[in-house]
Each structure stands twice: as C-alpha cells, then as structure tokens.
Design an enzyme around this catalytic site. Structure first.
Site, PDB file in Angstrom:
ATOM      1  N   SER A 131       0.226 -20.765  -3.043  1.00 25.71           N
ATOM      2  CA  SER A 131       0.772 -20.123  -4.230  1.00 25.71           C
ATOM      3  C   SER A 131      -0.100 -20.484  -5.427  1.00 25.71           C
ATOM      4  O   SER A 131      -0.724 -21.546  -5.447  1.00 25.71           O
ATOM      5  CB  SER A 131       2.200 -20.611  -4.476  1.00 25.71           C
ATOM      6  OG  SER A 131       2.706 -20.085  -5.690  1.00 25.71           O
ATOM      7  N   TYR A 142       8.731 -26.879  -6.153  1.00 22.17           N
ATOM      8  CA  TYR A 142       7.946 -25.852  -5.464  1.00 22.17           C
ATOM      9  C   TYR A 142       6.466 -26.016  -5.809  1.00 22.17           C
ATOM     10  O   TYR A 142       5.599 -26.004  -4.926  1.00 22.17           O
ATOM     11  CB  TYR A 142       8.439 -24.458  -5.857  1.00 22.17           C
ATOM     12  CG  TYR A 142       7.743 -23.345  -5.120  1.00 22.17           C
ATOM     13  CD1 TYR A 142       8.146 -22.979  -3.842  1.00 22.17           C
ATOM     14  CD2 TYR A 142       6.680 -22.655  -5.692  1.00 22.17           C
ATOM     15  CE1 TYR A 142       7.509 -21.955  -3.164  1.00 22.17           C
ATOM     16  CE2 TYR A 142       6.039 -21.630  -5.027  1.00 22.17           C
ATOM     17  CZ  TYR A 142       6.456 -21.277  -3.757  1.00 22.17           C
ATOM     18  OH  TYR A 142       5.814 -20.267  -3.084  1.00 22.17           O
ATOM     19  N   ALA A 143       6.173 -26.192  -7.102  1.00 20.51           N
ATOM     20  CA  ALA A 143       4.782 -26.360  -7.536  1.00 20.51           C
ATOM     21  C   ALA A 143       4.159 -27.590  -6.889  1.00 20.51           C
ATOM     22  O   ALA A 143       3.014 -27.552  -6.422  1.00 20.51           O
ATOM     23  CB  ALA A 143       4.715 -26.456  -9.058  1.00 20.51           C
ATOM     24  N   ALA A 144       4.908 -28.690  -6.851  1.00 19.33           N
ATOM     25  CA  ALA A 144       4.389 -29.916  -6.241  1.00 19.33           C
ATOM     26  C   ALA A 144       4.095 -29.708  -4.758  1.00 19.33           C
ATOM     27  O   ALA A 144       3.065 -30.150  -4.239  1.00 19.33           O
ATOM     28  CB  ALA A 144       5.389 -31.055  -6.430  1.00 19.33           C
ATOM     29  N   SER A 145       4.993 -29.008  -4.064  1.00 18.82           N
ATOM     30  CA  SER A 145       4.800 -28.798  -2.625  1.00 18.82           C
ATOM     31  C   SER A 145       3.595 -27.913  -2.347  1.00 18.82           C
ATOM     32  O   SER A 145       2.824 -28.171  -1.426  1.00 18.82           O
ATOM     33  CB  SER A 145       6.067 -28.208  -1.993  1.00 18.82           C
ATOM     34  OG  SER A 145       6.318 -26.895  -2.460  1.00 18.82           O
ATOM     35  N   LYS A 146       3.413 -26.862  -3.141  1.00 17.95           N
ATOM     36  CA  LYS A 146       2.291 -25.946  -2.913  1.00 17.95           C
ATOM     37  C   LYS A 146       0.962 -26.566  -3.350  1.00 17.95           C
ATOM     38  O   LYS A 146      -0.074 -26.333  -2.721  1.00 17.95           O
ATOM     39  CB  LYS A 146       2.537 -24.611  -3.615  1.00 17.95           C
ATOM     40  CG  LYS A 146       3.656 -23.794  -2.979  1.00 17.95           C
ATOM     41  CD  LYS A 146       3.330 -23.404  -1.538  1.00 17.95           C
ATOM     42  CE  LYS A 146       4.372 -22.455  -0.963  1.00 17.95           C
ATOM     43  NZ  LYS A 146       4.010 -21.934   0.359  1.00 17.95           N
TER      44      LYS A 146
END
Length: 198
Positions: free
Chosen positions: A101, A115-119
């Site tokens: 992403s 979400y940002a950390a995971s992607k």
C-alpha cells in the site's frame, strides 16, 4: 495447473471456489499451522493479498485492533512465505507478488496508524526476502497502490464528502483505482517478461 486458495473469510473462499471449481484450503494464516504445505506441489506463481484495516483515530488506539492488523497484513504473510521457502515449495525461477500500500511506506493518513505500520513493515520485509530468494532465482515483488475500489474500501464508514475529498488527492482523474488496473500489473510481475525485476 492447480490453484490453491488460502484465506480467513470462509464465505469469500466458498464464493471463489464456486467460480474456480478448484482446490480450496480454509486456513487462518496467523494461527501458525503450516501442515497443509506438505500437500502442496511446487509453486511457480504466488500472490499474497491479505488485507485488513480498521480506521482508528490515535486517541482510540487499542492493542487488540493493532495486533490483528499487523498479524494479518504483515506477520502471517511473512511467516507463510518463509515456510514455503524453507520447505522448498517455491520453484526456481518462480515469481511472488505481495500487495502492499502507499499508506505506510510512502504516505500517512489520520486514523491509519496500525494499517500503515503493517504495510510499511511488509515493504521492508519484501526487500529482504527479495534479496535472499534471488539466490534461488525466485523473484519477490510488491504492488503498492493507493485506494482501490474493493469490498473492503466500500465498507469504510466515511462520508461521501470526505470520500470525494480523498479522491481529489489522486492527480489522474480524482478517482480510485479499479481492481483490474492493479491485477494487470500483478500479471506482468508474475510473467516471465519481468524476469529481471525483483
């Protein structure tokens, strides 16, 4: 040719199985049970497209939601790839594509912390996996689109005013990508025409 589909949403797996009429494995990847790998043949093409998002403003951030997003979007995918690699299920000259992403590695967005950390973590892991797997001729790539029109994005609870404002951030027509615009790039990365890209 054989297609194996893994997932955690049984209803979606059932729908896909009806369309493909192929082998299906109901499996929750983050549980760490990889016994099914023994029954797989050699894999020449693989797509890792797990995605889970909960938009939560920072003041409401909670560990359970963050852990779930990181497990699905990062840990389960990296663990599965590692297990396929360790068990030598990925063919030499195979191609693997992950769905990343823009959110995380390239941009931030309010309420998108986990979400940002995971992607972002996934993109970092892909860079390492690509370097190590290249020794065996295995290509590992990622597509990192912006917003794509999918059931997941359609289910987001956001006003039409904010949605239109968000779309205006995209310079080509103020619109989100269609799914086939992303899959065409994935097809290219899976194809032998991209055999110099990892």
């Amino acid at each position: 040719d054989e297609i194996t589909v893994l997932g955690r949403d049984f209803s979606k797996l059932d729908q896909l199985n009806l369309k493909l009429n192929k082998q299906e494995i109901n499996f929750s990847l983050h549980q760490g049970n990889y016994e099914f790998i023994d029954g797989l043949g050699t894999i020449t093409h693989a797509v890792f497209a797990a995605g889970y998002v909960e938009n939560t403003p920072l003041r409401f951030h909670e560990s359970e939601s963050a852990t779930q997003q990181i497990m699905v979007n990062l840990v389960s995918q990296v663990n599965l790839f590692g297990e396929l690699y360790r068990c030598k299920r990925l063919a030499q000259d195979s191609s693997v594509v992950f769905v990343g992403s823009l959110l995380g590695p390239s941009i931030g967005r309010p309420a998108g912390l986990s979400y940002a950390a995971s992607k972002a973590g996934l993109i970092g892991a892909i860079k390492v996996m690509a370097l190590e797997a290249a020794k065996k001729g295995i290509r590992v790539n990622a597509v990192s689109p912006g917003m794509v029109e999918t059931p997941m994005t359609e289910s987001l609870t956001i006003s039409s005013e904010l949605l239109n404002k968000d779309k205006k951030r995209y310079p080509l027509g103020a619109k989100y990508l269609k799914q086939d615009e992303v899959t065409s790039i994935m097809k290219f990365l899976l194809d032998s025409e991209s055999n110099a890209i990892t």
